[in-house]
Design a protein around this motif. Structure first.
Motif, short mmCIF file in Angstrom:
data_model
loop_
_atom_site.label_atom_id
_atom_site.label_comp_id
_atom_site.label_asym_id
_atom_site.label_seq_id
_atom_site.Cartn_x
_atom_site.Cartn_y
_atom_site.Cartn_z
N PRO A 167 39.46 65.66 -9.11
CA PRO A 167 40.70 65.85 -9.86
C PRO A 167 41.15 64.64 -10.66
N ASP A 168 40.72 63.44 -10.28
CA ASP A 168 41.08 62.26 -11.06
C ASP A 168 39.97 61.85 -12.02
N GLY A 169 38.98 62.72 -12.19
CA GLY A 169 37.92 62.45 -13.16
C GLY A 169 38.45 62.51 -14.59
N GLU A 170 37.56 62.29 -15.54
CA GLU A 170 38.00 62.22 -16.93
C GLU A 170 37.31 63.29 -17.77
N GLY A 171 38.02 63.74 -18.79
CA GLY A 171 37.46 64.56 -19.83
C GLY A 171 36.78 65.82 -19.37
N ALA A 172 35.59 66.04 -19.90
CA ALA A 172 34.86 67.28 -19.65
C ALA A 172 34.47 67.42 -18.19
N PHE A 173 34.18 66.31 -17.52
CA PHE A 173 33.78 66.39 -16.11
C PHE A 173 34.95 66.88 -15.26
N ARG A 174 36.12 66.33 -15.49
CA ARG A 174 37.28 66.81 -14.75
C ARG A 174 37.55 68.28 -15.07
N ALA A 175 37.41 68.67 -16.33
CA ALA A 175 37.65 70.06 -16.71
C ALA A 175 36.71 71.01 -15.98
N VAL A 176 35.45 70.64 -15.86
CA VAL A 176 34.49 71.48 -15.15
C VAL A 176 34.83 71.52 -13.66
N GLY A 177 35.16 70.38 -13.07
CA GLY A 177 35.56 70.36 -11.67
C GLY A 177 36.79 71.22 -11.42
N ASP A 178 37.77 71.13 -12.31
CA ASP A 178 38.98 71.96 -12.18
C ASP A 178 38.63 73.44 -12.25
N ALA A 179 37.70 73.79 -13.14
CA ALA A 179 37.29 75.19 -13.27
C ALA A 179 36.61 75.68 -12.00
N MET A 180 35.79 74.83 -11.39
CA MET A 180 35.13 75.21 -10.13
C MET A 180 36.16 75.44 -9.03
N ARG A 181 37.14 74.54 -8.94
CA ARG A 181 38.17 74.67 -7.91
C ARG A 181 39.05 75.89 -8.14
N ALA A 182 39.23 76.27 -9.40
CA ALA A 182 40.09 77.41 -9.72
C ALA A 182 39.40 78.75 -9.55
N HIS A 183 38.07 78.76 -9.59
CA HIS A 183 37.32 80.02 -9.58
C HIS A 183 36.17 79.97 -8.56
N PRO A 184 36.48 79.81 -7.29
CA PRO A 184 35.40 79.67 -6.30
C PRO A 184 34.45 80.86 -6.23
N VAL A 185 34.96 82.08 -6.38
CA VAL A 185 34.09 83.26 -6.28
C VAL A 185 33.10 83.29 -7.43
N LEU A 186 33.47 82.78 -8.59
CA LEU A 186 32.53 82.75 -9.71
C LEU A 186 31.39 81.77 -9.46
N ILE A 187 31.62 80.74 -8.66
CA ILE A 187 30.60 79.73 -8.40
C ILE A 187 29.49 80.28 -7.51
N ASP A 188 29.83 81.19 -6.61
CA ASP A 188 28.85 81.66 -5.62
C ASP A 188 28.98 83.17 -5.44
N GLY A 189 30.01 83.63 -4.77
CA GLY A 189 30.24 85.04 -4.54
C GLY A 189 31.25 85.22 -3.44
N GLU A 190 31.82 86.38 -3.35
CA GLU A 190 32.84 86.65 -2.34
C GLU A 190 32.29 86.37 -0.95
N GLU A 200 36.44 78.44 -21.78
CA GLU A 200 37.60 78.73 -20.94
C GLU A 200 37.24 78.40 -19.49
N PRO A 201 38.24 78.13 -18.63
CA PRO A 201 37.92 77.74 -17.25
C PRO A 201 36.97 78.70 -16.52
N ALA A 202 37.18 80.01 -16.64
CA ALA A 202 36.29 80.95 -15.96
C ALA A 202 34.86 80.82 -16.48
N CYS A 203 34.70 80.57 -17.75
CA CYS A 203 33.37 80.41 -18.33
C CYS A 203 32.74 79.08 -17.91
N ALA A 204 33.55 78.02 -17.82
CA ALA A 204 33.04 76.75 -17.33
C ALA A 204 32.58 76.88 -15.89
N ALA A 205 33.31 77.68 -15.09
CA ALA A 205 32.89 77.92 -13.72
C ALA A 205 31.56 78.68 -13.70
#
Length: 305
Positions: free
Chosen positions: A193-216, A67-72
């Protein structure tokens, strides 16, 4: 390190208190090098900046579903906040991974005590453990000879457009592979955002969940939330960042300090028009670049590239 250049300085009341040397490269959305500082063709270890590439490689191979949060979280180096531990707990349950089977050491958890789910690299380890089981080799997913290592090494090399890198060992107990800065930039560009497949999905997850990538309020979370870029730091001074249009920067500070990476990368993206002019100035305070005497600003960390 004669192949480096001066990237940033820290100023206080007119004094240059410290300097950050290193290398930096900018590639355009088509993967062409449009600016470089220092020798960006020498191998280095991007460390945790490789995590999004690992996650995408395992997703692309069909070894895990995230799921996106888990990919992040799989791409993260977090600060063990409650949201990180809760996401790791849910992620491990969904993937059928036991906390005690993870290689990453226990770290202090919210509320006291130590847990592996509080380790900054736990998302990567949960994903690797699940992928190893899918490969039919559930034990020792971190070992040099494990087939997962070969898959990740090949995946990073293919994304970078380079020969397979050398093998080293990260602080969390997992393997890490060398790239060149320019190869790392081309690999990270695939997260746009214009990447393909799994790479785009991971990038989208990072952009959607910034706090999960690092911290508040932490640098990567701030940059992602405020710019729409996907970015990831790596230990010993690496910063990789891809702008919404695909322009990508990789910075490696020779002194291993993290603090120069984001402001230098932002300055370079501003100069080539990939993000709005003035972004670095606007984010100087939240990124902790302002130097103070008590509560009075007296200086700043300033990119000089």
């Amino acid at each position: 390190m004669p192949h480096t250049e001066l990237l940033a300085v820290v100023e206080r009341d007119g004094f240059v208190e410290s300097e950050h040397r290193g290398v930096a490269v900018v590639i355009d959305p088509d993967g062409r090098v449009i600016e470089r500082h220092g020798d960006v063709t020498l191998p280095f270890l991007a460390r945790s900046a490789l995590k999004p590439l690992y996650a995408a490689t395992m997703l692309d191979a069909g070894l895990v579903e995230l799921e996106p949060a888990c990919a992040a979280l799989a791409s993260a180096s977090h600060h063990g906040e409650q949201v990180h531990v809760d996401t790791a707990t849910a992620m491990a349950a969904a993937l059928g991974v036991d906390e005690d089977a993870l290689r990453c050491p226990p770290m202090r958890a919210p509320g006291g005590g130590e847990r592996r789910f509080a380790h900054m690299c736990v998302g990567k380890h949960i994903t690797m453990a699940a992928a190893a089981r899918a490969l039919g080799e559930p034990e020792g997913y971190w070992a040099d000879e494990h087939p997962l290592g070969a898959l990740l090494r090949r995946g990073v090399a293919q994304a970078a457009g380079e020969a397979e890198g050398l093998v080293a060992h990260d602080g969390c107990g997992a393997l890490v592979f060398s790239t060149t800065p320019v190869g790392m930039a081309r690999a990270f560009r695939r997260l746009a955002p214009d990447g393909e497949g799994a790479f785009r999905a991971v990038g989208d997850a990072m952009r959607a969940h910034p706090v999960l990538i690092d911290g508040e309020g932490k640098p990567d979370a701030v940059v992602i939330a405020e710019t729409g870029c996907a970015t990831k730091f790596g230990a010993e001074g690496t910063q990789a960042i891809v702008a919404p249009d695909g322009t990508t920067v990789v910075v490696k500070a020779a002194d291993g300090a993290r603090r120069a990476g984001a402001p230098v990368a932002i300055a370079l993206l501003e100069r080539v028009g990939a993000i709005p002019e003035g972004t670095g100035e606007r984010l100087a305070e939240p990124l902790g670049l302002v130097q103070r005497s008590a509560d009075v600003p007296v200086g700043i960390l300033r990119p000089v590239v």
